[in-house]
Each structure stands twice: as C-alpha cells, then as structure tokens.
Design an enzyme around this catalytic site. Structure first.
Site, PDB file in Angstrom:
ATOM      1  N   HIS A 103      -4.439  -4.055   0.073  1.00 47.09           N
ATOM      2  CA  HIS A 103      -3.855  -4.723  -1.120  1.00 47.09           C
ATOM      3  C   HIS A 103      -5.300  -5.118  -1.912  1.00 47.09           C
ATOM      4  CE1 HIS A 103       0.255  -4.889   0.350  1.00 47.09           C
ATOM      5  NE2 HIS A 103      -0.391  -4.671   1.664  1.00 47.09           N
ATOM      6  N   ASP A 135      -3.208  -2.525   6.290  1.00 48.30           N
ATOM      7  CA  ASP A 135      -2.215  -3.469   5.511  1.00 48.30           C
ATOM      8  C   ASP A 135      -3.243  -4.538   5.090  1.00 48.30           C
ATOM      9  OD1 ASP A 135      -0.120  -4.107   4.104  1.00 48.30           O
ATOM     10  OD2 ASP A 135       0.713  -5.179   5.748  1.00 48.30           O
ATOM     11  N   ASN A 139       0.155  -4.034  -6.028  1.00 48.37           N
ATOM     12  CA  ASN A 139       0.441  -5.411  -6.238  1.00 48.37           C
ATOM     13  C   ASN A 139      -0.688  -6.110  -6.496  1.00 48.37           C
ATOM     14  OD1 ASN A 139      -0.249  -4.754  -3.581  1.00 48.37           O
ATOM     15  ND2 ASN A 139       0.390  -6.720  -2.694  1.00 48.37           N
TER      16      ASN A 139
END
Lengths: 413, 334
Positions: free
Chosen positions: A63, A294, A83
């Site tokens: 991310h 992640d 995102n």
C-alpha cells in the site's frame, strides 16, 4: 562490469533448479547461472558463503512504496495498490507512478488500477487506458466489488483486455462495521466479528462469475480454512482463479488481539488457529498461489486509538521472508514452493519479465541466509512507520544482499 | 506496543492468595475478566459494610478526604454517573463529572491526549465510560491514578456485575451453586459479559436465554449453557437477570418486532412459573416495560430486586474507590 556470485545455493523456481553454483552478472543482466560457470571474465567475485540466491521477491500487495524497507526484505518489485491519497483509477495517475518508479531505479513499482471508479463499486474504471499506461491488474483493494452485476460486467470487460481482476474476498454485508474474527476472542473482547463464511461466500460467488465470463480472477488475502477450501474446489472445477495470503497470517491467530492490541488489527482479521494452519497447508499444496506482505505503514496517531477507531494494517516488507520461513523450518512448507509464491508465480500472473534467474533476465535477485537467527525490532525497521505486531519476536532467516538491476541496493550491516 | 501491564492479567487465575499478599492486587478495575475469586469476594465484603453506612442518616465518611475523583463519560448515562458521584462524595472525595457534550473529544482530541491532560491534573480516581470496547484499558495505560471502568463498548461493566453479585449474595446467602439465567441482548451487552465472568468465577451455574441473533459467536465457550426457548432456560432458576433491549435492534435484522420479542422472550409471570418459587428477578435498568419484562414482574416486591440493585450500586462503587485508593492513602504512592 561483470560480477560473479560464487558459492551460492542457487534456487530458481522458474526451472526448479536447486544447487550450489555461480551466478554471473554482466551489468544489469544475468549472463550465466549454474554449477560450472566460467568466472575468468569476472571483474569482481562475491562469495555467497552457501547462502540461498533466488530471484528478487515480487510483492503483489503493497500500500506504500517505502523502497528501503522493501529492499531490506529482498523485494525488488512492488505492486502498488490503488488506495493511494488519490485513488489510482485513471491513466494519468498510473503514468505518474510508473515514471516515478523509473526515476528511482531501485525498486520496480507497478501499480494496480482501481477496478471501479473511485473504488466505489458502481462503475467500471478505465481499465483499457490504465492498462496501456502500465497498470498490471485491477482491484478495489480493501473492499470487495459487492454488486454481483457490477462484478460480472467488470470481469467480462476485463477479459477483453486479458486483464487480471483482483477481488478482496469479503462479503460486504456480512462484514459491515466488524473488525475482528467472529469467534471466542471477539466475543470476549466485545468486538463485532466477521465470520470466516463471509470470505467463502465471496469466493464462491465470484469464481462462478469468473467461470461465466471466462475472466482471470485473483483473490487477495485469503485468511480462513473455508476460504482456502473454496479456492481449492473452484480450481478443481477448472476455474481460472488464483489467490494469495500475507505472511503475517501464517504466524498469528486472533489471540493476538488480546489486550486490544491495535497493531494486530488487520483486514481481513487474524482468524482462528485452525485457519492459520490451513493457510500454511494451502500454500504448501499450491492452492494459495502467491505470498504477499500487504505492507501498510500507519503512524502511531492512527494506531494508538480505541480498537474500533484504530487503522487497519501492519508493515510487512521486512518481516515477510522471516515469517514465511518459519513453516519451512518446521517442515510444513517446501522452500522452493515458498520461493515460487514469492517470485515466479506472481511474475506469471502479472506478466512481468522478472522472477527467474535465466540468462538474459534482469539481474534482480536476493541472497539470504535461511537459518540466521535474529530478533524483529520495531526500532530497527527501515519502513516509514513501525506498526508491526512482531516487535521482539525471534525469527530465523535474513536477507544478506538485495541486487536490483545489477546493483547491490541493500546489504545487511 | 507491549502486552504489559500493571493492570489485571488477561487470563483467569486460580483461586490462590496473590503474591503481594493483597486481597485486591490490581491498580485499576478494568473488568471482571482476570479477577480471582479472592479479589471479587474482597470487594463484595467491603461493599457490604457500605450498605450499612448508606442506610444511616449521616452517610458521609472522611475515608478518602482530599482525594479527587473525575467521572469521564463519553456515553450518555444518568444512573451510573450519579451512582459513582454519590459514592465518591460519601467517601469524602472531591468529584468532578464530565460527559461527552462538554469534552474536547468532540473537537478531535484523541483519547490518549485527553488522558495526558487529565493525568496532569493529578486525579486520584478516574471513572470512565466509553462506547468503544477496550477504550478504558487504553486510557488506563497513560494514567498514574486508579481507573475504574464504568462500561466500555460491549466488553465490560465490572461495577454492574459486582452490584448484581452483592444483591444475589445478600438475598440468597451465596452465589456458589445458584442457577442464574441471563436473558436478552447478550451480543451487545457488556453487563452480560461481566456477569458471566463474575458468576462463573464465584461458582454459579450460568445460563443464557436469547434468540440466536442476539447471542455472539462461540459464547458457549465462556462456560455458559445456552437456551433459545425461555421456558427451558428458566426451569429451576434461582435468579433471572434481564437485559435491556435497545430499540435500534429492530434495525439490522436482529428481531422482527418488539411485540414478537415480548411474546417469546419477555419475562412474564406465566413464564416464571417453571423457575424456583423464590426466584429473584433482576434488571440493570433502565427497563423497557412490556418489552423484555412485564410490569407486574418488575414490580413484584417478593421477587424483584431491581431497586435493591440500585442501592447496592452505590455501596459497590464506594468499595471499589476505597480499595483502589488504599495504597495511596497509606502513603505508598509510587
């Protein structure tokens, strides 16, 4: 400039090669690899001391770019999730990220584009134009595309571009406002729970839609036994689906929430011990195709809050390898299978030219000592934030050198 | 973030004398989970003494004179807040109450900043209620003084469980061996959780009665028997504790209607027939008459202990404040 990496345990998941030998790098290209490589032309020789040398890891789910942290974890290719502060849902944003990546020349960054505009789950994003600009897959990232009709059309449309769609497998209605695994721990702590079934239901529905449309579908972050079983069943039926999990799910179960530890607040949630074991089994038998970090840096400001208000996410780049090696050391997971999930398989799914040690390939590789004991320390992390639930955890296996584009960009101090 | 801590341990302990030799070896009262029977019994014993005091004409004592108590309520409450305030005043503390409308949390201040601010004012007891499970524990990590949980989310409401226990003990003589039914919205209830832990620790047989939608997952693993039919759950019960049903449960598809809920799970004289003759009826308040409990049951002087619970509430909260400030008053402040 030629460099010979001698006395290495060469492991190339692309060919299943596993043997002691030499890797010869010419500039940024792998020139030769094997047991009997002629090193007389080499300008420099590096003795790997028997450590494992394998392709640089491809992290399918990050991310944030956080390059120093990635390289310290042996990751040479980052798949950035859409995102971001401004959602990656148009070709201009994709191009900006690709350019920044080329400029940095350290770690390769490929963005995933949003599957729907603004990741709102209503209208299909401009998949064709984003793909032309360098987006390599399409996902709404932290939430499932909930509407079955939108999901069907998305898959149909994406299949025209042979684009990979990545679904976050969590039924939105069954998980609304919930923050922990539905079970004894959440009940005792008074936290609203997400049933593991929310994952299986989403996987079941979407594998059927993938079969209907012929699209390529990947499920990000499978977290439960029934989730793994749903994927296994779908694959047995011949559906073109794949899935991933993150390294931290191999290590923790929902007991980690004890004392309302927000550093263990992740999405999907840490599930039961039985689920954790099933993920290792799924990775070992190939049901789970890829392993990801992640990586989600979050500051203390958004973590040191009451559990319900705290942000989801952990930093994962630097702990991924060591956490994933634990089941290898316990004999539950084959090292080559693990490396496949970190290199060749994501490269194949995403159509990337990296993830192997074949002569002629880019010299992106990592040298690590699978046995070296060390202790995870949040202070020593190079990541942008220190939100790890693994502070002080003793682990085994550490990156020695990371070579990206022929350059040693990280060396263990 | 470390798992530390100075507060109670997060696992239940055996019934042994605490290593410190203290009957209540905890700095805070954050929940019942992790308290051993010795500690619970000690709080109840001290509270018993305050029941007598509270029935005298002159109720104030000098026990805690000069100490400061802050009641910080991030969730609306009338009875619990008043009960804590009265308890503090009767012990001689200077009490200050803040509720959500007047706090700067509304202005975006984080809970830990609030904690730092309050800590700088040197309170000796902080009583806190918050809508999020675990919020009181989080705040306690930054406070030097004793922190009492007045209810956090769905997690715990320890003083309610203690006052319920005191009520039962005084009426029944003992908690051990009693069959105690907790009925209603267990899923969203901190009162239910604290009571389950306490009653189990003290050796009661705990039964839950509720529709499946109002029971949280794996609740049976907390050492309770689960019933969906009220008549079955009430069979031979010594005590029935009713929980308040929030009106908002009609949304979110937990229940079809109040009318249907009352029909199957409302406590009526008829349903109570299968319980013991001397069954004790309890409710933490405020009651929804005609929803979870019939008026004639609530007002039955022989069986209903609902007003007595309120009385015990003040005594129990006095006991908690007293016990948690003992070291401080004995000059052992660190």
């Amino acid at each position: 400039m030629k460099t010979a990496f001698v006395n290495a345990r060469l492991m190339d998941p692309a060919t299943d090669f596993d043997g002691t030998g030499t890797l010869l790098v010419n500039g940024n290209i792998i020139e030769a690899m094997g047991k009997d490589v002629d090193t007389t032309s080499a300008d420099a020789t590096i003795d790997c001391g028997g450590r494992v040398l394998c392709p640089g890891f491809i992290d399918m789910r990050a991310h944030a770019v956080d390059p120093q942290s990635a390289l310290a974890g042996g990751i040479t290719t980052i798949i950035l999730q859409p995102n971001q502060t401004s959602v990656i849902d148009n070709d201009a944003t994709v191009e900006r990220i690709r350019h920044r990546s080329v400029d940095s020349q350290v770690v390769s960054v490929y963005p995933m584009g949003a599957a729907t505009q603004g990741m709102r789950g209503e209208q299909i994003a401009e998949i064709g134009q984003m793909q032309a600009s360098g987006a390599i897959a399409f996902t709404d990232c932290t939430q499932a595309v909930a509407d079955a009709k939108v999901m069907r059309r998305l898959l149909e449309y994406a299949s025209h571009f042979n684009a990979l769609v990545v679904q976050f497998p969590q039924n939105a209605e069954l998980s609304a406002d919930a923050i922990a695994h539905e079970g004894e721990t959440a009940t005792r702590l008074g936290l609203p729970g997400i049933p593991a079934m929310a994952e299986a239901i989403q996987i079941d529905r979407d594998t059927r839609l993938a079969e209907l449309t012929g699209a390529r579908l990947h499920f990000a972050l499978v977290s439960s036994r029934i989730g793994v079983e749903a994927v296994r069943t779908a694959k047995a039926r011949g559906a073109k689906v794949s899935c991933s999990t993150a390294a931290h799910y191999l290590h923790l179960n929902d007991n980690a929430l004890e004392g309302y530890r927000t550093f263990a607040k992740v999405s999907p949630p840490f599930r039961s011990e039985d689920d954790r074991v099933a993920l290792i089994e799924g990775l070992a038998d190939g049901t789970i195709d890829t392993l990801v970090s992640d990586h989600m840096p979050k500051s203390q400001d958004v973590k040191r809050l009451p559990f319900a208000q705290a942000a989801f996410g952990v930093v994962g780049f630097e702990t991924m390898l060591a956490l994933a090696l634990a089941p290898v050391h316990r004999g539950q997971l084959d090292l080559m299978t693990l490396l496949k999930a970190l290199t060749t398989t994501p490269a194949t799914l995403l159509g990337l030219p990296t993830g192997n040690l074949s002569p002629g390939s880019f010299a992106d590789f990592v040298i690590f000592d699978p046995n070296k004991p060390w202790r995870i320390s949040e202070e020593k992390l190079l990541s942008a934030a220190k939100n790890t639930p693994f502070d002080t955890l003793p682990v085994q296996g550490q990156v020695w050198k990371t070579i990206a584009d022929g350059v040693a960009v990280f060396e263990q101090g | 973030m470390s798992m530390n801590s100075t507060d109670q341990s997060s696992y239940p302990r055996a019934d042994v004398a605490p290593p410190s030799g203290k009957l209540f070896p905890h700095k805070h009262l954050l929940g019942i989970w992790g308290l051993d029977p010795t500690a619970i019994k000690h709080l109840l014993d001290v509270a018993d003494g305050y029941v007598d005091l509270n029935r005298q004409a002159v109720k104030s004592t000098e026990t805690c004179r000069g100490l400061t108590q802050i009641n910080l309520f991030f969730e609306n409450s009338t009875r619990t807040l008043m009960s804590f305030e009265i308890a503090g005043k009767r012990l001689g503390l200077d009490t200050i109450s803040m509720s959500t409308g007047t706090s700067s949390i509304k202005k975006g201040e984080t809970l830990l900043d609030t904690a730092a601010t309050l800590n700088a004012m040197h309170p000796d007891v902080l009583v806190m209620r918050h809508a999020d499970s675990g919020a009181v524990k989080l705040l306690s990590e930054k406070m030097d003084c004793a922190v009492i949980n007045a209810g956090d989310g769905r997690a715990e409401h320890p003083t309610q469980a203690l006052l319920d226990a005191l009520t039962i003990r005084r009426r029944k003589g003992s908690i051990h061996g009693q069959t105690i039914v907790i009925s209603g919205d267990v899923a969203h209830s901190r009162v239910a959780r604290s009571n389950i832990y306490l009653l189990n620790a003290m050796g009661a047989r705990v039964r839950l009665v509720a529709p499946p939608t109002l029971l949280p997952a794996d609740i049976d693993r907390l050492g309770v028997e689960v019933f969906h039919h009220m008549e079955q759950g009430l069979e031979g019960a010594d005590v029935v504790m009713m929980l308040r049903l929030q009106n908002e449960r009609m949304q979110g598809a937990f229940l079809p209607s109040l009318r249907e809920y009352y029909h199957f799970w409302g406590l009526t004289r008829e349903k109570l027939k299968v319980a013991k003759d001397d069954v004790l009826v309890m409710h933490p308040g405020p009651m929804n008459r005609g929803v979870e409990i019939a008026s004639d049951v609530a007002d039955d002087l022989d069986r209903s202990a609902i007003e007595e619970q309120v009385e015990m509430g003040v005594a129990v909260r006095m006991a908690c404040i007293d016990v948690l400030t003992r070291d401080l008053r004995n000059g052992e402040r660190s």
